[in-house]
Design a protein around this motif. Structure first.
Motif, PDB file in Angstrom:
ATOM      1  N   LEU A 157       0.817  -1.360  -0.087  1.00 26.80           N
ATOM      2  CA  LEU A 157       0.488   0.378  -0.090  1.00 26.80           C
ATOM      3  C   LEU A 157       0.961   1.914  -0.117  1.00 26.80           C
ATOM      4  O   LEU A 157       0.386   1.921  -0.249  1.00 26.80           O
ATOM      5  CB  LEU A 157      -0.981   0.206   0.957  1.00 26.80           C
ATOM      6  N   ASP A 158       2.465   1.118   0.967  1.00 30.71           N
ATOM      7  CA  ASP A 158       3.088   1.932   0.647  1.00 30.71           C
ATOM      8  C   ASP A 158       3.502   2.225  -0.625  1.00 30.71           C
ATOM      9  O   ASP A 158       4.301   4.260  -0.681  1.00 30.71           O
ATOM     10  CB  ASP A 158       4.048   2.249   1.976  1.00 30.71           C
ATOM     11  N   LYS A 159       3.566   2.009  -1.689  1.00 36.63           N
ATOM     12  CA  LYS A 159       3.758   2.208  -3.080  1.00 36.63           C
ATOM     13  C   LYS A 159       2.835   2.546  -4.006  1.00 36.63           C
ATOM     14  O   LYS A 159       3.218   2.857  -4.900  1.00 36.63           O
ATOM     15  CB  LYS A 159       4.831   0.567  -3.656  1.00 36.63           C
ATOM     16  N   ILE A 160       1.543   2.007  -3.474  1.00 36.23           N
ATOM     17  CA  ILE A 160       0.446   2.871  -4.140  1.00 36.23           C
ATOM     18  C   ILE A 160       0.459   4.602  -4.974  1.00 36.23           C
ATOM     19  O   ILE A 160       0.771   5.428  -3.943  1.00 36.23           O
ATOM     20  CB  ILE A 160      -1.702   2.356  -3.977  1.00 36.23           C
ATOM     21  N   MET A 161       0.714   4.790  -6.162  1.00 34.68           N
ATOM     22  CA  MET A 161       0.275   6.052  -6.695  1.00 34.68           C
ATOM     23  C   MET A 161      -0.922   6.436  -6.323  1.00 34.68           C
ATOM     24  O   MET A 161      -2.286   5.732  -6.694  1.00 34.68           O
ATOM     25  CB  MET A 161       0.424   6.033  -7.680  1.00 34.68           C
ATOM     26  N   THR A 162      -1.131   8.215  -5.221  1.00 29.54           N
ATOM     27  CA  THR A 162      -2.925   8.747  -5.958  1.00 29.54           C
ATOM     28  C   THR A 162      -2.462   9.912  -7.018  1.00 29.54           C
ATOM     29  O   THR A 162      -4.134  10.389  -6.356  1.00 29.54           O
ATOM     30  CB  THR A 162      -2.928   8.762  -4.023  1.00 29.54           C
ATOM     31  N   GLN A 163      -1.948   9.738  -7.159  1.00 26.54           N
ATOM     32  CA  GLN A 163      -1.409  10.727  -8.200  1.00 26.54           C
ATOM     33  C   GLN A 163      -3.027  10.936  -9.747  1.00 26.54           C
ATOM     34  O   GLN A 163      -1.992  10.550 -10.656  1.00 26.54           O
ATOM     35  CB  GLN A 163      -0.458  11.802  -7.907  1.00 26.54           C
ATOM     36  N   VAL A 164      -3.891  10.359  -9.555  1.00 22.41           N
ATOM     37  CA  VAL A 164      -4.946  10.022 -10.986  1.00 22.41           C
ATOM     38  C   VAL A 164      -4.659  10.642 -11.415  1.00 22.41           C
ATOM     39  O   VAL A 164      -5.301  12.122 -11.399  1.00 22.41           O
ATOM     40  CB  VAL A 164      -5.740   9.305 -10.519  1.00 22.41           C
ATOM     41  N   ASP A 165      -4.680  11.258 -13.202  1.00 22.41           N
ATOM     42  CA  ASP A 165      -4.618  11.772 -13.862  1.00 22.41           C
ATOM     43  C   ASP A 165      -6.127  12.208 -14.030  1.00 22.41           C
ATOM     44  O   ASP A 165      -7.133  11.486 -13.435  1.00 22.41           O
ATOM     45  CB  ASP A 165      -5.072  11.731 -15.338  1.00 22.41           C
ATOM     46  N   SER A 166      -6.941  14.024 -13.648  1.00 21.29           N
ATOM     47  CA  SER A 166      -7.822  14.175 -13.183  1.00 21.29           C
ATOM     48  C   SER A 166      -9.118  13.703 -14.270  1.00 21.29           C
ATOM     49  O   SER A 166     -10.306  13.640 -14.172  1.00 21.29           O
ATOM     50  CB  SER A 166      -8.146  15.591 -13.212  1.00 21.29           C
ATOM     51  N   ASP A 167      -8.894  13.642 -15.678  1.00 17.75           N
ATOM     52  CA  ASP A 167      -9.558  13.113 -16.481  1.00 17.75           C
ATOM     53  C   ASP A 167      -9.689  11.790 -16.449  1.00 17.75           C
ATOM     54  O   ASP A 167     -10.835  11.598 -17.344  1.00 17.75           O
ATOM     55  CB  ASP A 167      -9.070  13.415 -17.897  1.00 17.75           C
ATOM     56  N   SER A 168      -8.966  11.624 -16.078  1.00 14.67           N
ATOM     57  CA  SER A 168      -9.226   9.656 -15.599  1.00 14.67           C
ATOM     58  C   SER A 168      -9.854   9.248 -14.928  1.00 14.67           C
ATOM     59  O   SER A 168     -10.864  10.180 -13.978  1.00 14.67           O
ATOM     60  CB  SER A 168      -8.038   8.950 -15.609  1.00 14.67           C
ATOM     61  N   ILE A 223     -18.140   9.267 -14.852  1.00 13.25           N
ATOM     62  CA  ILE A 223     -17.565  10.619 -13.528  1.00 13.25           C
ATOM     63  C   ILE A 223     -15.909   9.936 -13.232  1.00 13.25           C
ATOM     64  O   ILE A 223     -15.162   8.996 -12.915  1.00 13.25           O
ATOM     65  CB  ILE A 223     -18.110   9.807 -11.840  1.00 13.25           C
ATOM     66  N   SER A 224     -15.537  11.276 -13.161  1.00 11.55           N
ATOM     67  CA  SER A 224     -13.972  11.594 -13.568  1.00 11.55           C
ATOM     68  C   SER A 224     -13.271  11.861 -12.234  1.00 11.55           C
ATOM     69  O   SER A 224     -13.877  11.996 -11.511  1.00 11.55           O
ATOM     70  CB  SER A 224     -13.565  12.703 -14.502  1.00 11.55           C
ATOM     71  N   HIS A 225     -11.944  11.092 -11.885  1.00 13.71           N
ATOM     72  CA  HIS A 225     -10.924  11.779 -10.773  1.00 13.71           C
ATOM     73  C   HIS A 225     -11.444  13.455 -10.839  1.00 13.71           C
ATOM     74  O   HIS A 225     -11.464  13.578  -9.268  1.00 13.71           O
ATOM     75  CB  HIS A 225      -9.744  11.703 -10.868  1.00 13.71           C
ATOM     76  N   GLY A 226     -11.033  13.977 -11.670  1.00 13.06           N
ATOM     77  CA  GLY A 226     -11.305  15.509 -11.721  1.00 13.06           C
ATOM     78  C   GLY A 226     -12.617  16.023 -10.525  1.00 13.06           C
ATOM     79  O   GLY A 226     -13.323  16.589  -9.629  1.00 13.06           O
ATOM     80  N   ASN A 227     -13.986  15.165 -11.698  1.00 13.46           N
ATOM     81  CA  ASN A 227     -15.126  15.331 -10.248  1.00 13.46           C
ATOM     82  C   ASN A 227     -15.402  14.934  -9.570  1.00 13.46           C
ATOM     83  O   ASN A 227     -15.799  15.665  -8.185  1.00 13.46           O
ATOM     84  CB  ASN A 227     -16.465  14.661 -11.374  1.00 13.46           C
ATOM     85  N   LEU A 228     -14.554  13.438  -9.493  1.00 19.27           N
ATOM     86  CA  LEU A 228     -14.915  13.258  -8.067  1.00 19.27           C
ATOM     87  C   LEU A 228     -14.134  14.320  -6.715  1.00 19.27           C
ATOM     88  O   LEU A 228     -14.096  14.090  -5.454  1.00 19.27           O
ATOM     89  CB  LEU A 228     -13.993  12.035  -7.713  1.00 19.27           C
ATOM     90  N   ASN A 229     -12.937  14.473  -7.299  1.00 22.57           N
ATOM     91  CA  ASN A 229     -11.977  15.054  -6.319  1.00 22.57           C
ATOM     92  C   ASN A 229     -12.712  17.146  -5.791  1.00 22.57           C
ATOM     93  O   ASN A 229     -12.906  17.703  -4.863  1.00 22.57           O
ATOM     94  CB  ASN A 229     -10.909  15.976  -6.788  1.00 22.57           C
ATOM     95  N   ALA A 230     -12.822  17.188  -7.363  1.00 20.71           N
ATOM     96  CA  ALA A 230     -14.127  18.758  -6.941  1.00 20.71           C
ATOM     97  C   ALA A 230     -15.298  18.345  -5.904  1.00 20.71           C
ATOM     98  O   ALA A 230     -15.903  19.529  -5.175  1.00 20.71           O
ATOM     99  CB  ALA A 230     -14.774  19.036  -7.648  1.00 20.71           C
ATOM    100  N   PHE A 231     -15.757  17.560  -6.213  1.00 23.52           N
ATOM    101  CA  PHE A 231     -17.193  16.920  -4.963  1.00 23.52           C
ATOM    102  C   PHE A 231     -16.319  16.933  -3.886  1.00 23.52           C
ATOM    103  O   PHE A 231     -17.038  17.230  -2.787  1.00 23.52           O
ATOM    104  CB  PHE A 231     -18.058  15.657  -5.426  1.00 23.52           C
ATOM    105  N   TYR A 232     -15.619  16.281  -3.526  1.00 21.28           N
ATOM    106  CA  TYR A 232     -14.751  15.900  -2.593  1.00 21.28           C
ATOM    107  C   TYR A 232     -14.833  17.473  -1.834  1.00 21.28           C
ATOM    108  O   TYR A 232     -14.993  17.874  -0.353  1.00 21.28           O
ATOM    109  CB  TYR A 232     -13.424  14.473  -1.874  1.00 21.28           C
ATOM    110  N   ASP A 233     -14.240  17.816  -2.293  1.00 24.38           N
ATOM    111  CA  ASP A 233     -13.394  19.760  -1.839  1.00 24.38           C
ATOM    112  C   ASP A 233     -14.628  20.477  -1.227  1.00 24.38           C
ATOM    113  O   ASP A 233     -15.299  21.025  -0.421  1.00 24.38           O
ATOM    114  CB  ASP A 233     -13.386  20.596  -3.016  1.00 24.38           C
TER     115      ASP A 233
END
Length: 500
Positions: free
Chosen positions: A135-146, A165-175
């Motif tokens: 888990l410590d090697k997992i990347m969390t910076q996924v392209d916002s359009d993916s 729903i894109s990661h950008g959509n999801l991050n905007a929602f989370y914010d």
């Protein structure tokens, strides 16, 4: 400064609270440490069977830790999850698999292998997989359009519509959701009662993990409303998002229900009847009520209304849906897509960072629902919700019903919600639904389904005639013990129409 990358915050929550409980599923607790192990194991499977290009991965839904770990592993891998519900018709699941070009499906129940899935699909069990924790090697910076996930909703043609729903959509929602400032932390206990094919399950599952809190799920093999009641009371839950229809099932038990630990009750998925909620308040004396609204196309929720019991904003007995989230903008337009004055009804359109790009492989449908409006002196892309609303003098948005729930009766435009509201004045025990269906002559007839009513039909009709024009009085009345609910907890109107 708060980090609004949802995956980063989930990973932080998992790693910071290894010994705390992450899930309570069918009477068993699962710690964050055990969740991390399962995610790592499934993440490795995904990486072994996928290439560098993101793809859709199917997950056969089951109420267990493997399903939730699979969902998280797919997100962390940068791929897109698509939930397949084994209780849905095989043909529907097959349409979803083929339309998303799924090559890999994860499952955690051997019985689900009997689903009608194309032979070229790689079907892998997640039950017995073993591997090192990475888990410590997992990347969390996924392209916002993916794409994070695709949820399929019912389509008017009978073919389900894919909402990506894109990661950008999801991050905007989370914010925006974080900005609601719920007073929650790792000690809280939150309900997840929704089918994973329904988008409220996304926030019910992901948000608590950012806090290090514990998620309490509802079994698919039990009566949902009774298990929700038992979890709320026996496990002393502090946060619950539920559909108002479920509350109506609990209404006969309001005098017995005692939920002093409940801090927040979120109303979602359908219009919220204030008469019912005002009766429920005594069951949860310390809970704040929050009405959250949003189409799936705008990533879960996009408006909020926090209830002040001393100053309620309602329309036809239904709670207001409040104001738009920080990343969203809402306007009310007429049939010519011109913005209407305050107090005037029209279709609500929403714009902002939470809005999906378009329906999955359906440009025609996307073109029907997206419009460019010059509301900020530059063309802005809006989604037409199909919901009739108005904005009051306090800039509070009120939901009046679906465009689909407006019908023409004898040339008059009728809002079915208004009839339902009037029926509740006569019979407030349980819920009621009014549906319109053409008769043999092609004329619309109104059908009233009313819960827990044993009186005479003529008594209701006489009452309605005193309150409503004659053309708004239902021609047919059906007493029903309980209104049927679909997997999202909403009233199943299609099933009711089949009874007509």
């Amino acid at each position: 400064m708060h980090n609004h990358n949802l995956l980063t915050q989930i990973l932080k929550g998992i790693q910071s609270h290894p010994d705390r409980n992450a899930f309570f599923i069918d009477g068993k607790y699962h710690t964050y440490k055990s969740l991390a192990k399962r995610i790592s194991e499934i993440y490795n499977i995904i990486k072994q069977h996928t290439g560098p290009t993101a793809q859709c991965i199917g997950i056969i839904e089951k109420n267990n830790i493997e399903t939730y770990a699979s969902l998280l592993a797919v997100l962390f891998s940068g791929n897109t999850y698509v939930i397949l519900n084994p209780q849905n018709p095989n043909c529907r699941n097959r349409i979803i698999v083929e339309s998303t070009d799924i090559q890999l499906i994860l499952h955690s129940d051997e019985d689900n292998c009997s689903l009608d899935i194309p032979k070229y699909v790689n079907l892998i069990s997640t039950i017995d997989v073993k591997s090192e924790s990475i888990l410590d090697k997992i990347m969390t910076q996924v392209d916002s359009d993916s794409l994070a996930y695709i949820i399929f909703t019912s389509g008017s043609t009978g073919v389900p519509k894919g909402v990506p729903i894109s990661h950008g959509n999801l991050n905007a929602f989370y914010d925006a959701y974080s900005s609601l400032n719920f007073n929650l932390n790792k000690e809280d206990r939150l309900l997840q009662m929704f089918d994973l094919c329904f988008d409220v399950s996304v926030v019910s599952t992901l948000y608590p993990l950012t806090l290090g809190a514990c998620i309490f799920t509802v079994s698919q093999n039990s009566v949902k409303y009774t298990q929700v009641y038992e979890l709320l009371e026996d496990e002393e839950l502090t946060f619950a998002a539920i559909a108002p229809s479920l509350l109506s099932y609990l209404q006969p038990y309001f005098e017995e229900i005692n939920l002093p630990k409940l801090k927040y009750l979120i109303l979602t998925a359908e219009a919220s009847n204030w008469d019912l909620l005002s009766q429920f308040i005594t069951c949860a004396p310390n809970a704040e009520l929050v009405n959250l609204y949003g189409p799936t196309e705008a990533t879960i929720y996009c408006t909020s209304y926090r209830v002040n019991p001393n100053d309620i904003d309602t329309y036809n007995g239904m709670l207001a849906i409040g104001k738009a989230f920080k990343s969203m903008h809402a306007i009310i337009v007429d049939e010519n897509l011109q913005e209407v004055p305050k107090g005037e009804k029209g279709e609500m359109c929403v714009a902002g960072a939470q809005l999906m790009e378009g329906y999955w492989k359906d440009p025609k449908k996307s073109k029907e629902v997206f419009v460019e409006l010059d509301c900020f002196e530059v063309p802005t892309r809006y989604y037409r919700t199909g919901d009739i609303c108005f904005i009051d003098e306090k800039d509070c948005i009120h939901y009046c019903g679906r465009k689909d729930y407006q019908v023409q009766i004898q040339g008059f435009r009728v809002e079915l919600n208004e009839i339902e509201h009037t029926v509740r004045q006569y019979h407030s025990i349980g819920s009621n639904v009014v549906l319109a269906k053409p008769n043999q002559l092609g004329n619309q007839e109104l059908h009233l389904f009313i819960e827990k009513y044993e009186g005479e039909e003529t008594s209701i009709i006489d009452f309605l005639k005193e309150k409503l024009p004659i053309y708004m009085c239902p021609q047919n009345i059906y007493g029903i013990n309980e209104l049927p609910l679909n997997s999202s907890g909403k009233v199943d109107r299609k099933k009711l129409l089949e009874l007509v």
